[in-house]
Motif scaffolding. Sequence first.
Motif, short mmCIF file in Angstrom:
data_model
loop_
_atom_site.label_atom_id
_atom_site.label_comp_id
_atom_site.label_asym_id
_atom_site.label_seq_id
_atom_site.Cartn_x
_atom_site.Cartn_y
_atom_site.Cartn_z
N LYS A 16 0.84 -1.18 0.00
CA LYS A 16 0.00 0.00 0.00
C LYS A 16 0.89 1.25 0.00
O LYS A 16 1.91 1.28 0.66
N THR A 17 0.49 2.25 -0.75
CA THR A 17 1.22 3.52 -0.77
C THR A 17 0.26 4.66 -0.44
O THR A 17 -0.96 4.53 -0.62
N GLY A 18 0.82 5.77 0.03
CA GLY A 18 -0.03 6.92 0.35
C GLY A 18 0.77 8.01 1.03
O GLY A 18 2.00 7.93 1.12
N THR A 19 0.08 9.04 1.47
CA THR A 19 0.71 10.13 2.21
C THR A 19 -0.03 10.33 3.53
O THR A 19 -1.26 10.09 3.60
N LEU A 20 0.68 10.79 4.55
CA LEU A 20 0.09 10.96 5.87
C LEU A 20 0.92 11.95 6.68
O LEU A 20 2.15 11.93 6.60
N GLU A 21 0.25 12.79 7.44
CA GLU A 21 0.96 13.73 8.31
C GLU A 21 1.30 13.04 9.63
O GLU A 21 0.46 12.34 10.20
N ALA A 22 2.53 13.28 10.10
CA ALA A 22 2.96 12.72 11.39
C ALA A 22 4.13 13.53 11.92
O ALA A 22 4.85 14.19 11.15
N GLU A 23 4.33 13.48 13.25
CA GLU A 23 5.43 14.22 13.85
C GLU A 23 6.78 13.66 13.41
O GLU A 23 7.73 14.39 13.17
N ASP A 24 6.87 12.34 13.34
CA ASP A 24 8.08 11.66 12.88
C ASP A 24 7.70 10.28 12.35
O ASP A 24 6.51 9.92 12.35
N LYS A 25 8.70 9.54 11.95
CA LYS A 25 8.44 8.22 11.35
C LYS A 25 7.92 7.22 12.36
O LYS A 25 7.18 6.30 12.00
N TYR A 26 8.32 7.38 13.60
CA TYR A 26 7.85 6.46 14.64
C TYR A 26 6.34 6.61 14.86
O TYR A 26 5.61 5.62 15.01
N GLN A 27 5.87 7.88 14.88
CA GLN A 27 4.43 8.09 15.02
C GLN A 27 3.70 7.59 13.79
O GLN A 27 2.61 7.02 13.88
N LEU A 28 4.32 7.79 12.61
CA LEU A 28 3.74 7.30 11.36
C LEU A 28 3.58 5.78 11.40
O LEU A 28 2.53 5.24 11.03
N ALA A 29 4.63 5.08 11.88
CA ALA A 29 4.59 3.62 11.97
C ALA A 29 3.49 3.17 12.92
O ALA A 29 2.78 2.18 12.65
N ARG A 30 3.33 3.88 14.07
CA ARG A 30 2.28 3.52 15.04
C ARG A 30 0.89 3.74 14.46
O ARG A 30 -0.01 2.90 14.64
N THR A 31 0.72 4.86 13.73
CA THR A 31 -0.59 5.15 13.12
C THR A 31 -0.96 4.09 12.08
O THR A 31 -2.10 3.61 12.04
N LEU A 32 0.01 3.72 11.26
CA LEU A 32 -0.24 2.70 10.24
C LEU A 32 -0.51 1.34 10.85
O LEU A 32 -1.32 0.55 10.34
N LYS A 33 0.18 1.05 11.96
CA LYS A 33 -0.01 -0.24 12.63
C LYS A 33 -1.44 -0.38 13.13
O LYS A 33 -2.04 -1.46 13.10
N GLN A 34 -2.02 0.75 13.60
CA GLN A 34 -3.40 0.74 14.06
C GLN A 34 -4.36 0.44 12.91
O GLN A 34 -5.47 -0.05 13.13
N GLN A 35 -3.92 0.76 11.69
CA GLN A 35 -4.74 0.50 10.50
C GLN A 35 -4.46 -0.89 9.90
O GLN A 35 -4.98 -1.22 8.84
N GLY A 36 -3.61 -1.67 10.58
CA GLY A 36 -3.28 -3.01 10.10
C GLY A 36 -2.21 -3.03 9.03
O GLY A 36 -2.14 -3.97 8.23
#
Length: 406
Positions: A16-36
């Motif tokens: 899957k590809t896309g764009t998303l706002e996040a404070e850093d990559k760690y928060q991005l990884a956590r947000t994506l993990k919540q989405q499976g």
Amino acid sequence: MPTYSYIAKTLKGEEKTGTLEAEDKYQLARTLKQQGLILIKAETEEEGPKRRKLAIAIPFFGGVSLTEKMFFTRNLQVMVAAGLPLPKALETLSSQVKSKKLKEALLDIRERIIKGHNFSESLTKWPGIFSELFQNMIKVGEEAGTLEESLRVLSQQIEREHSLKSQIKGAMIYPAVIICAMIGIGILMLIMVVPQLAETFEELSIELPITTKIVIGFATFLVEKWYLLILILAFLIFLLWQAMKIEKGKKITDKLLLKIPIISSIIKKTNLAYTARTLSSLISAGVPIVKSLEITSGTLGNIYYKAAITEAAERVRKGEKLSEILKPYRDIYSPTFIQMVAVGEETGETSTILAKLADFFEEEVGRTTKNLASVIEPVLMIIIGAAIGFFAVSMIQPMYSMLGAI
């Protein structure tokens, strides 16, 4: 907050590809993990161009032995199978390898993975160590979610390649030792014995045969101007090395090797084994046939085998069958190889058939190399006998002439 462009995978291995706002990559990884989703790669719009520029600017060089690559791949496969995260596995293996270059590469790859790059993309920064075959196998494993299986196949591939090269090197040790010993003894005789005999002949004013004059002349040159001989040999080796780098020189050398008895048999069987093994590994991993052929052509050492597979890749892309394409190359690809490829194409078991072909030709190389010593031994004895006979006749003939005059 920065906007990240990301590549992630579902638990089923879908990308899957896309764009998303996040404070850093760690928060991005956590947000994506919540989405499976599992984050594979992420970069901001400003960060991307900088990294691409840096990757082009820095040159990398190889120099890692096949043995180290084999142990690295095998151990990495075990660690991945045990569920160890890739960064931790690479860090552990970097502390175990002996090669400084491989250690540097593993630590760099680890850092890239931590920063969001995927494994296969990180490997492309070190092409001198990790071949295109290695990179593509890892890429397929990542995309399909079967990295452990890809590493297992790669490990087997490298082990087979190592075994094949070891057999060939082992077979070459005996003749190499004999030839080196013969050259060493010959040089000692020319330096220590011939000059003394030359002085004796000169004192007795004996008319010397042409062969004796040649031996004495060479011995005198070796004693007085040995440095010139070293320079000449170095220059010839350099010329040969340069000739091997250009296409015309490579063609001449490879053609000669394919004509020499015994040696040609080993070269042909080795290239057949490499072709079958590499194609089998790539196709079984899910790499398209055209891409598999392109990668395989890059792994072959002989320019004629490389050209045949390169042409095959182009013609397969147009819809032709591999077995039909290889028929005009019966002088390098045996009828057995072509027929078995045809069977694989008809049954849809090309990968399995190629794996069996690889086993067969690897065993053939093993048998040929085992018999090599017994075949080469009489040839070496004839060469040694001829050299000794020439030297003996050249130096003894003047003595007989002297005795006859008395």
